[in-house]
Every structure is written in C-alpha cells, then in structure tokens.
Design a protein around this motif. Structure first.
Motif, mmCIF file in Angstrom:
data_model
loop_
_atom_site.group_PDB
_atom_site.id
_atom_site.type_symbol
_atom_site.label_atom_id
_atom_site.label_comp_id
_atom_site.label_asym_id
_atom_site.label_seq_id
_atom_site.Cartn_x
_atom_site.Cartn_y
_atom_site.Cartn_z
ATOM 1 N N PHE A 139 8.461 10.954 22.106
ATOM 2 C CA PHE A 139 7.784 10.510 20.886
ATOM 3 C C PHE A 139 8.774 9.853 19.926
ATOM 4 C CE2 PHE A 139 6.357 11.207 16.541
ATOM 5 C CZ PHE A 139 5.063 10.719 16.577
ATOM 6 N N VAL A 140 9.949 10.458 19.765
ATOM 7 C CA VAL A 140 10.965 9.888 18.877
ATOM 8 C C VAL A 140 11.439 8.544 19.406
ATOM 9 C CG1 VAL A 140 13.311 10.206 17.985
ATOM 10 C CG2 VAL A 140 11.701 12.119 17.976
ATOM 11 N N TRP A 141 11.645 8.465 20.725
ATOM 12 C CA TRP A 141 12.125 7.198 21.298
ATOM 13 C C TRP A 141 11.063 6.102 21.185
ATOM 14 C CZ3 TRP A 141 10.440 4.224 25.455
ATOM 15 C CH2 TRP A 141 11.311 3.199 25.856
ATOM 16 N N ALA A 142 9.796 6.469 21.403
ATOM 17 C CA ALA A 142 8.728 5.461 21.355
ATOM 18 C C ALA A 142 8.494 4.954 19.936
ATOM 19 C CB ALA A 142 7.434 6.044 21.924
ATOM 20 N N GLN A 153 16.420 9.783 11.026
ATOM 21 C CA GLN A 153 17.585 9.522 11.876
ATOM 22 C C GLN A 153 17.319 9.940 13.328
ATOM 23 O OE1 GLN A 153 21.137 11.212 10.216
ATOM 24 N NE2 GLN A 153 20.735 10.408 8.169
ATOM 25 N N PRO A 154 16.985 8.983 14.192
ATOM 26 C CA PRO A 154 16.695 9.300 15.600
ATOM 27 C C PRO A 154 17.853 9.994 16.320
ATOM 28 C CG PRO A 154 15.963 7.082 15.052
ATOM 29 C CD PRO A 154 16.738 7.575 13.869
ATOM 30 N N LEU A 155 19.099 9.640 15.974
ATOM 31 C CA LEU A 155 20.235 10.301 16.623
ATOM 32 C C LEU A 155 20.269 11.787 16.284
ATOM 33 C CD1 LEU A 155 22.789 10.116 18.328
ATOM 34 C CD2 LEU A 155 24.052 9.516 16.253
ATOM 35 N N PHE A 156 19.996 12.105 15.015
ATOM 36 C CA PHE A 156 19.947 13.509 14.604
ATOM 37 C C PHE A 156 18.832 14.253 15.327
ATOM 38 C CE2 PHE A 156 17.455 16.278 11.787
ATOM 39 C CZ PHE A 156 18.313 17.368 11.698
ATOM 40 N N MET A 159 19.787 14.814 19.068
ATOM 41 C CA MET A 159 20.730 15.922 19.267
ATOM 42 C C MET A 159 20.038 17.267 19.087
ATOM 43 S SD MET A 159 24.199 14.600 17.368
ATOM 44 C CE MET A 159 24.990 16.173 17.687
ATOM 45 N N LEU A 160 19.164 17.351 18.088
ATOM 46 C CA LEU A 160 18.451 18.602 17.844
ATOM 47 C C LEU A 160 17.534 18.953 19.014
ATOM 48 C CD1 LEU A 160 18.055 20.806 15.687
ATOM 49 C CD2 LEU A 160 16.167 19.456 14.778
ATOM 50 N N LEU A 161 16.836 17.941 19.535
ATOM 51 C CA LEU A 161 15.943 18.186 20.665
ATOM 52 C C LEU A 161 16.721 18.506 21.939
ATOM 53 C CD1 LEU A 161 13.285 15.383 20.053
ATOM 54 C CD2 LEU A 161 12.953 17.848 19.833
ATOM 55 N N PHE A 162 17.842 17.830 22.154
ATOM 56 C CA PHE A 162 18.632 18.094 23.360
ATOM 57 C C PHE A 162 19.219 19.510 23.334
ATOM 58 C CE2 PHE A 162 22.673 17.766 25.781
ATOM 59 C CZ PHE A 162 22.107 17.562 27.035
ATOM 60 N N PHE A 198 22.965 25.692 21.662
ATOM 61 C CA PHE A 198 23.091 26.183 20.289
ATOM 62 C C PHE A 198 24.110 25.357 19.513
ATOM 63 C CE2 PHE A 198 24.947 28.930 17.071
ATOM 64 C CZ PHE A 198 23.828 29.478 16.458
ATOM 65 N N SER A 199 25.241 25.054 20.146
ATOM 66 C CA SER A 199 26.294 24.289 19.466
ATOM 67 C C SER A 199 25.823 22.875 19.147
ATOM 68 C CB SER A 199 27.548 24.243 20.342
ATOM 69 O OG SER A 199 28.035 25.542 20.606
ATOM 70 N N ILE A 200 25.134 22.238 20.102
ATOM 71 C CA ILE A 200 24.675 20.863 19.874
ATOM 72 C C ILE A 200 23.609 20.821 18.780
ATOM 73 C CG2 ILE A 200 23.451 18.926 20.933
ATOM 74 C CD1 ILE A 200 24.805 19.670 23.569
#
Length: 207
Positions: A139-142, A153-156, A159-162, A198-200
């Motif tokens: 959804f974020v990428w689309a 911020q898609p990068l943020f 990272m949160l989703l990953f 957790f770290s990411i």
C-alpha cells in the motif's frame, strides 16, 4: 628442588637435572615417592591408596544434627606386577547394610512439546503480522507519490514495516519442534529475527 640440591655440580644442564630426578626418592604426603627410570613417572611400587567408607553415625546423630564417621575398608599397594588390595573392613552402604543396592531405575524421559493448538495459534498470529506488513508495504509503495504518504516519509514507513515483519516472522520458528536439529536451528533463528526486527523498527522511530 631436592634433585637440584643433590646434583654433583652447582651448574647443571637440564639433562643432568632430569637424570638426578629419576634417582631421587623421598617421603611425601602420599607415602614414599620414587620414579621409574624408563618412563620418568612415579613408580608403581611407591603408590599406596586407602579406600574410606563414610557413613552416618547413628549414635551421635539426632533430629537437628547428623554426624558421620569414617573407616578404612581397603588399602591398595602398588607392586611391580600388579596392585595388591587388602580388605580390612566390610563396606557399609546408605541403607546400613553390607549388600550393594540395586541400580537406579531408568529415567522417565519425556520431551515436552507445544500442543497443536498452541502451534496453530502461533502460526495464525505470525501469519497475520506477516501478511499485514506485506499488504501495508504494498500500500505504501503503490501510494508513495500521494501527499499523505510523502508527508509520512515512505522510507520511514518501510523500515517500520520491515522491522515489524521480522518480529512477526520470528513467531513461526518457535512452533517447529520436530527433530533435535530443527529445534536447535529454530531456537537460534527466533532471537536473531526478533532482535533484528526490533532494532530496525525502533531505529526508524528514533531517527
């Protein structure tokens, strides 16, 4: 030290010291000590061992105090050909008798594993987290060019989703307990996946 004092010269070589050690004999804490010239180890003839039997002293024991007594039951003396065993007293066992007790029964070894219901619950929770993060990631990428997503911020968000994806997938290895090798592998995978996720995820929150 004794061998060094018995050398002929004040200044001696290691070979001379070794030769003198083999010729040295003295009385130590374990009895007379001498060395075998062929092997350099302690000679069998100078060995002497005692077997002690330690048991409860019923006459001097009560409900608040337990006393023990010991006695020598056998003496083992080294001989040139074989050890000589001299039995002095009968061995007293824990039950107070002189007959050796029977061997302990085999241990009832039961491998405790997760029930099928707990495994299914783990798969459901882990799968829900994995598929939710994959859907939200798509959804974020689309919608990465939309104003709301760009403001977040898609990068943020990625990272949160990953990080959440890794923490969710760490639940699945905990439900695998088929063989010893698989259990060892999954036990190692679980903390690695969870801690990396957790770290990411939290590094995205605090950067």
């Amino acid at each position: 030290g004794i061998a060094a004092c018995q050398t002929e010269n004040d200044y001696f070589s290691p070979i001379e010291l070794h030769r003198q050690i083999l010729q040295t004999s003295f009385t130590g804490a374990s009895g007379p000590v001498s060395f075998d010239p062929s092997t350099g180890t302690r000679s069998v003839e100078s060995l002497q061992f005692a077997v002690y039997n330690i048991f409860m002293d019923e006459d001097n024991s009560d409900d608040d105090f337990v006393a023990f007594q010991s006695r020598v039951v056998a003496i083992i003396e080294g001989k040139a050909d074989a050890a000589e065993v001299n039995i002095l007293n009968a061995f007293i066992y824990n039950d107070g008798g002189k007959v050796p007790p029977s061997d302990l029964p085999p241990l009832d070894h039961r491998q405790l594993e997760l029930s099928t219901g707990v495994k299914a619950l783990g798969w459901i929770i882990g799968g829900s987290v994995v598929f939710s993060t994959l859907y939200l990631g798509y959804f974020v990428w689309a919608h990465r060019n939309k104003t709301d997503i760009r403001a977040a911020q898609p990068l943020f968000l990625g990272m949160l989703l990953f990080g959440t994806f890794l923490m969710g997938i760490s639940i699945i290895p905990m439900t695998i307990q088929d063989t010893r090798d698989q259990s060892t592998l999954t036990c190692m995978m679980t903390p690695w996946l969870f801690m990396m996720g957790f770290s990411i995820a939290f590094s995205a929150l605090f950067t």
